[in-house]
Design a protein around this motif. Structure first.
Motif, short mmCIF file in Angstrom:
data_model
loop_
_atom_site.label_atom_id
_atom_site.label_comp_id
_atom_site.label_asym_id
_atom_site.label_seq_id
_atom_site.Cartn_x
_atom_site.Cartn_y
_atom_site.Cartn_z
N ARG A 334 0.84 -1.21 0.00
CA ARG A 334 0.00 0.00 0.00
C ARG A 334 0.87 1.26 0.00
NH1 ARG A 334 -5.67 -0.38 2.35
NH2 ARG A 334 -6.19 -2.57 2.09
N LEU A 335 1.90 1.21 0.82
CA LEU A 335 2.80 2.37 0.93
C LEU A 335 3.45 2.68 -0.43
CD1 LEU A 335 4.07 4.14 3.26
CD2 LEU A 335 5.99 2.56 3.20
N LEU A 341 1.81 6.38 -7.07
CA LEU A 341 0.70 7.22 -7.54
C LEU A 341 1.11 8.70 -7.50
CD1 LEU A 341 -2.72 6.86 -7.81
CD2 LEU A 341 -2.47 8.39 -5.89
N LYS A 342 1.69 9.10 -6.38
CA LYS A 342 2.08 10.51 -6.24
C LYS A 342 3.22 10.86 -7.17
CE LYS A 342 0.39 11.01 -1.57
NZ LYS A 342 0.65 10.36 -0.31
N THR A 352 -7.01 10.68 -6.92
CA THR A 352 -6.57 10.84 -5.53
C THR A 352 -6.06 9.54 -4.90
OG1 THR A 352 -8.82 10.40 -4.85
CG2 THR A 352 -8.18 12.74 -5.06
N GLY A 353 -6.41 8.40 -5.46
CA GLY A 353 -5.96 7.16 -4.83
C GLY A 353 -6.56 5.93 -5.50
N GLU A 379 1.29 2.80 -12.95
CA GLU A 379 1.47 3.73 -14.08
C GLU A 379 0.37 3.53 -15.12
OE1 GLU A 379 5.40 3.47 -15.67
OE2 GLU A 379 5.27 5.48 -16.54
N ARG A 380 0.09 2.26 -15.42
CA ARG A 380 -0.95 2.00 -16.43
C ARG A 380 -2.34 2.34 -15.90
NH1 ARG A 380 0.10 -3.34 -19.70
NH2 ARG A 380 -1.57 -2.41 -20.90
N GLY A 381 -2.53 2.09 -14.62
CA GLY A 381 -3.80 2.45 -13.99
C GLY A 381 -4.05 3.96 -14.09
N LEU A 382 -3.00 4.73 -13.90
CA LEU A 382 -3.13 6.19 -13.97
C LEU A 382 -3.54 6.64 -15.37
CD1 LEU A 382 -0.03 7.33 -11.88
CD2 LEU A 382 -2.38 8.07 -11.50
#
Ligand SMILES: Nc1ncnc2c1ncn2[C@@H]1O[C@H](COP(=O)(O)OP(=O)(O)OP(=O)(O)O)[C@@H](O)[C@H]1O
Length: 481
Positions: A334-335, A341-342, A352-353, A379-382
């Motif tokens: 998770r960390l 993500l950031k 945001t998450g 990265e792909r999720g973003l």
């Protein structure tokens, strides 16, 4: 060192011949030298007069429990200590490094090596003894990391095993000891090597990364040591080698397990003698370099199979850090997901998450490509997410499939889901192997047999993926259309 008196060295060793000859050598070099044969005498000398350096055997009366090391570091923390041992053992090496020793040498030590180590330690320990306190205060490891306790020079982690690794690295970083980092592909070996350099006193000098698989064997010497004009066909100019450029810095040999035997012998000489000879030159050049190596092979097994030199292994693995796979780092997924993500979110993004379902699937998944794979998935999720949170449907298709296969294997959908593995063969190993094979086939199908792209998607090195394909007898060409 700008002092009125000669530099005073305390030598403690229970071998009379070694003690006599070392004392004589050091006096010849202009050092003042006090020689004692055990730990108690060493401590009483330390109580009686100031020393600039301690040179101590590990295995001698009065130090079998590392008493001299422990009390020496506690009572005279600013006097650097070089440990010399004829019986190398990993636990004592690690304990010595925890105690903050300056260097760790294996007997028999050549006098040249010993002198080089002494000079290096004296140079870094002082540029004047009075500066030691300032140096200790200024050391990067002593500064609170602004980003919090779960970051060590860009390495993120808060699982107990990672916190322990941060502790070892912060202590080892201050010494010149060679460090071997092992772990599966994508576990962060290179990133850890960078942090080791950044936390060391060499941080303002170069960190030279050398990928042992990237340099052709025939060019290795020339690339590493440099060459003189005319020393071979094509040597049209004098050329500096990578080692020469790394003086005072750190050299990181990645994939050291792939180094051919002949080159292993050459590297051993460089590490032992801290010298190298450019191709076409006769006179060796002295360097002051720290060596850090990494491999995803089991190097001890390679040593036993005689594919890797035992003496080089001992030289490299004075400290051995094993990075655990991501699936064993409780809490880190998770960390790290949040960190990526950031890090990778474009400026102005409204994401945001992750949804809880994504985070749960991240925790359940076995991450064969470790942190590199996690980074790729985030990265792909973003890229694919339209909402404010990354949901399961936004994750790469291959990832979703792998998660559901593992889910099924874990028993959530009953034994029937074990697929190609017969129930009576369903040992954990067989099940995992089956899942691995299906994952690889699915990956290649999706990337139409392109191994490079498949490796990127899985977060693995190309070489690592080839190895896995070979293990399962999968031919990537079959998937090309
Ligand atoms: N603890 C960590 N914190 C933050 N990022 C990490 C961490 N570990 C690894 N990474 C990131 O994961 C990716 C892979 O890391 P790295 O290249 O260091 O792995 P490796 O073990 O050297 O892989 P390989 O064996 O395939 O060369 C990099 O993008 C790196 O920045």
């Amino acid at each position: 060192m700008g002092s009125e008196r000669a530099i005073r060295i305390l030598v403690a060793d229970d071998e009379p011949l070694y003690l006599r000859t070392t004392g004589a050598l050091l006096r010849k070099e202009g050092f003042e030298c006090v020689c004692v044969a055990n730990g108690e005498l060493a401590l009483s000398e330390l109580n009686a007069q100031p020393f600039d350096l301690i040179l101590s055997d590990l295995n001698m009366p009065g130090n079998f429990q590392l008493e001299l090391l422990k009390q020496g570091r506690e009572s005279w923390p600013r006097v650097p200590l070089i440990v010399i041992t004829g019986v190398p053992s990993l636990p004592t090496a690690i304990e010595s490094l925890r105690l903050g020793i300056a260097d760790y040498l294996l007997k028999p030590v050549k006098y040249g090596d010993l002198l080089a180590s002494i000079r290096r330690v004296l140079a870094t320990s002082a540029h004047g003894r009075s500066d030691l306190a300032d140096q200790a205060e200024m050391h990067p490891d002593d500064q609170e990391d602004a980003s919090g306790p779960n970051v060590f020079h860009d390495v993120i982690g808060e699982s107990p095993c990672m916190l322990e690794i941060f502790d070892v690295v912060s202590r080892v970083a201050r010494t010149n000891a060679s460090v071997l980092i092992t772990g599966e592909s994508g576990t962060g070996k290179e990133v850890l090597a960078r942090s080791l350099h950044a936390a060391s006193r060499r941080a303002s000098h170069r960190l030279q990364i050398i990928d042992c698989t990237a340099i052709p064997e025939t060019l290795f010497e020339s690339v590493l040591f440099g060459h003189r004009k005319g020393s071979f066909t094509g040597a049209v100019n004098d050329q500096n080698g990578l080692l020469g450029m790394s003086d005072q810095g750190t050299v990181f040999f990645d994939e050291i397990g792939e180094l051919p035997t002949e080159l292993q012998a050459k590297l051993l000489r460089v590490i032992q003698e801290q010298t190298y000879t450019p191709v076409g030159m006769q006179v060796p050049i002295q360097i002051d370099t720290r060596f850090v190596c990494a491999t995803n092979r089991d190097l001890e097994m390679e040593v036993n199979a005689r594919r890797f030199r035992r003496d080089l292994f001992y030289r490299l693995a004075v400290v051995h850090i094993e990075l655990p796979p991501l699936r064993e780092r409780q809490g880190d997924v998770r960390l790290l997901a949040d960190h990526f993500l950031k890090l990778l979110r474009p400026a102005g993004s409204k994401i945001t998450g992750f949804t809880e379902a994504v985070l749960e699937s991240f925790e359940r998944y076995s991450w064969p490509g470790n942190i590199r794979e996690l980074r790729n998935v985030v990265e792909r999720g973003l890229v694919l997410t339209r909402g404010e949170q990354i949901d399961v449907a936004d994750l790469p298709h291959s990832f979703q499939k792998s998660v559901s296969i593992e889910h099924a294997i874990a028993g959530d959908s009953g034994r029937g889901e074990l697929g190609q593995v017969e129930p009576e063969q369903a040992t954990l190993h067989a099940v995992m192997e089956g899942a691995e094979m299906r994952y690889l086939r699915m990956l290649l199908e999706e990337q139409q047999g392109n191994v490079s792209q498949a490796a990127v998607q899985a977060g693995m090195s190309r070489q690592g993926l080839h190895k896995l394909l070979k293990k399962h007898g999968i031919n990537a060409a079959e998937f090309r259309k």
